[in-house]
Design an enzyme around this catalytic site. Structure first.
Site, mmCIF file in Angstrom:
data_model
loop_
_atom_site.group_PDB
_atom_site.id
_atom_site.type_symbol
_atom_site.label_atom_id
_atom_site.label_comp_id
_atom_site.label_asym_id
_atom_site.label_seq_id
_atom_site.Cartn_x
_atom_site.Cartn_y
_atom_site.Cartn_z
ATOM 1 N N LYS A 1 0.820 -1.212 0.000
ATOM 2 C CA LYS A 1 0.000 0.000 0.000
ATOM 3 C C LYS A 1 0.854 1.262 0.000
ATOM 4 O O LYS A 1 0.642 2.183 -0.800
ATOM 5 C CB LYS A 1 -0.928 -0.001 1.211
ATOM 6 N N ASN A 2 1.817 1.340 0.916
ATOM 7 C CA ASN A 2 2.599 2.560 1.054
ATOM 8 C C ASN A 2 3.451 2.835 -0.182
ATOM 9 O O ASN A 2 3.639 3.991 -0.572
ATOM 10 C CB ASN A 2 3.479 2.491 2.297
ATOM 11 N N ARG B 1 -5.005 10.572 2.881
ATOM 12 C CA ARG B 1 -3.695 11.003 3.362
ATOM 13 C C ARG B 1 -2.654 10.974 2.243
ATOM 14 O O ARG B 1 -1.822 11.877 2.121
ATOM 15 C CB ARG B 1 -3.250 10.088 4.512
ATOM 16 N N ASP C 1 -5.552 8.281 8.835
ATOM 17 C CA ASP C 1 -5.762 7.740 10.175
ATOM 18 C C ASP C 1 -5.655 8.822 11.242
ATOM 19 O O ASP C 1 -4.823 9.729 11.149
ATOM 20 C CB ASP C 1 -4.706 6.663 10.487
ATOM 21 N N ASP D 1 4.021 0.681 11.775
ATOM 22 C CA ASP D 1 2.737 0.130 11.338
ATOM 23 C C ASP D 1 2.466 -1.268 11.884
ATOM 24 O O ASP D 1 1.331 -1.754 11.803
ATOM 25 C CB ASP D 1 2.667 0.082 9.805
ATOM 26 N N MET E 1 6.480 7.110 17.461
ATOM 27 C CA MET E 1 6.152 8.077 16.420
ATOM 28 C C MET E 1 4.801 8.758 16.615
ATOM 29 O O MET E 1 4.670 9.968 16.440
ATOM 30 C CB MET E 1 6.198 7.389 15.048
#
Length: 435
Positions: free
Chosen positions: A22-23, A97, A121, A319, A341
């Site tokens: 996805k990223n 995002r 998110d 993640d 983070m």
């Protein structure tokens, strides 16, 4: 918003293939704006965030064609800047995002980029300063309209520059790389993110004619070129999904083979799960996880409690910390989960505590988990998914619980995991989807 009804307590068995990353998809799909030539991208996951980005590019004037279920071609010959000033663009871009990733390519190729404040998110502050400070160092003028929540960057000509990033932001690094590819002169980025996603973007851009060196390190050098051409690119398998499946196998005592994982690109992830006591074997490029009734958390050499914390690559990706946390609830031993983070990402633990997990939330960033060693099963419950990764962690918890759980707001899960209910049901899970 959608609901999962999960009947848990049953082991799963079989093979599962991870979706495309996805990223990475959000970065490389945005990069098609850098060239008018055709770019073909394969292994694209059919998930909400990625499909929204593809739809946004189409509305911007990019010619998008679907070749097969996971392959698309893109031609950005005629980008419609009038659309970028419409209310529809504001609505579509602000809901995603990943939409921030189109700004760098637009600025690089056309000298201007617009973007409303992006969504995503709700896991804590996710500042965009790194992106825009980088653009400014390349010579762009930045403006933020606080009343309209709208970003604008413009430049008659981008010029290469040296920059030391204030944080090793993955998306910030990727955005600056894309802006610098067509800048005049040489750009040096120190403290660059070096995740496999960024490496993949750099490799794709180099095939398009960019001149990027230092790929895989935190020091990148980019020699600007006058134009980029087309290419073909295949996404890596999603390391977050692979980690989720490892955790799922352990929690549900399942024998699962995860196919085609691109093991060298997983970094520290497999060994981090091994420190929780989870056994696995590498078979070719597949990870085999045997059924385990018990798994015991390691300690540090001096006997102190193990800490699992996120860090920039090659450290552990943030993640996956939600997955590590839920998996630890049924391990033997204790672990401190340190989410450095994001300050809101651990707040979902109250739902696990409702299910009977022993978790002490020390502060917004740290939680101590005391494992049950499977002596006490989690209780089924009704809960809501707060974000993509916590949503899957709760789904794993529900699959391990004895009884029927209900998870609301599953759109959050669908944003990052393709047909997760159907794919897990094929392994023996019992997940039904409701309104």
């Amino acid at each position: 918003m959608g609901t999962f009804v999960v009947k848990g307590g049953h082991p799963l068995k079989g093979e599962i293939t991870p979706q495309g990353a996805k990223n990475e998809a959000l970065q490389v799909i945005s990069a098609v704006l850098l060239t008018p030539k055709k770019v073909t991208i394969s292994n694209i996951p059919n998930i909400l965030d990625v499909m929204k980005l593809i739809q946004l590019l189409s509305k911007m004037g990019v010619a998008v064609a679907k070749v097969d279920e996971s392959t698309y071609t893109f031609e950005a010959k005629n980008v419609n800047f009038d659309y970028l000033k419409t209310e529809d663009f504001r609505k579509e871009a602000s809901s995603l995002r990943g939409s921030i990733m189109v700004v760098g390519p637009l600025l690089s190729r056309f000298g201007k980029g617009f973007m409303p404040r992006p969504g995503g998110d709700k896991i804590g502050r996710r500042r965009l300063d790194t992106h825009f400070i980088g653009f400014e160092k390349l010579g762009a003028k930045f403006n933020f309209d606080a009343n309209e929540s709208f970003f604008t960057v413009e430049a008659k000509e981008l010029k290469g520059a040296y920059m030391l990033l204030d944080e090793a932001s993955v998306t910030g690094t990727a955005n600056i790389i894309m802006a610098a590819t067509l800048a005049k002169g040489t750009t040096t980025i120190y403290n660059a993110a070096c995740e496999p996603y960024v490496q993949q973007l750099c490799k794709m851009l180099n095939r398009m004619g960019a001149k990027i060196s230092g790929v895989g390190s935190n020091l990148l050098t980019i020699e600007g070129v006058s134009e980029l051409g087309g290419t073909e690119h295949r996404l890596l398998p999603d390391m977050i999904e692979i980690g989720s499946f490892i955790g799922l196998a352990a929690m549900t005592h399942s024998e699962i083979t995860i196919k085609n994982v691109s093991y060298p690109d997983l970094g520290i992830i497999p060994d981090s799960f091994r420190r929780l006591g989870i056994k696995m074997e590498l078979r070719g490029d597949d990870i085999y996880i045997p059924a385990q009734d018990h798994y015991e958390i390691d300690t540090f050499i001096d006997g102190s409690i193990l800490t699992i914390a996120d860090a920039p690559w090659p450290g552990l990706t943030p993640d996956l910390l939600s997955i590590f946390l839920v998996v630890a609830t049924q391990a033997k031993g204790s672990v401190l989960i340190h989410q450095k983070m994001f300050e809101s990402r651990l707040f979902f633990v109250d739902k696990l505590i409702d299910m009977g997990a022993q978790i002490i939330l020390c502060d917004p960033h740290r939680a101590t988990v005391i494992g049950h060693d499977n002596a006490i099963k989690l209780r089924p419950t009704v809960m809501s998914s707060p974000d993509i990764r916590a949503g899957v962690a709760l789904l794993i918890a529900a699959l391990s619980a004895d009884g029927t759980s209900v998870i609301h707001n599953i759109d959050q899960i669908d944003r990052g995991y393709q047909n997760i209910d159907l794919r897990l049901n094929a392994l023996g899970a019992n997940i039904s989807r409701g309104l």
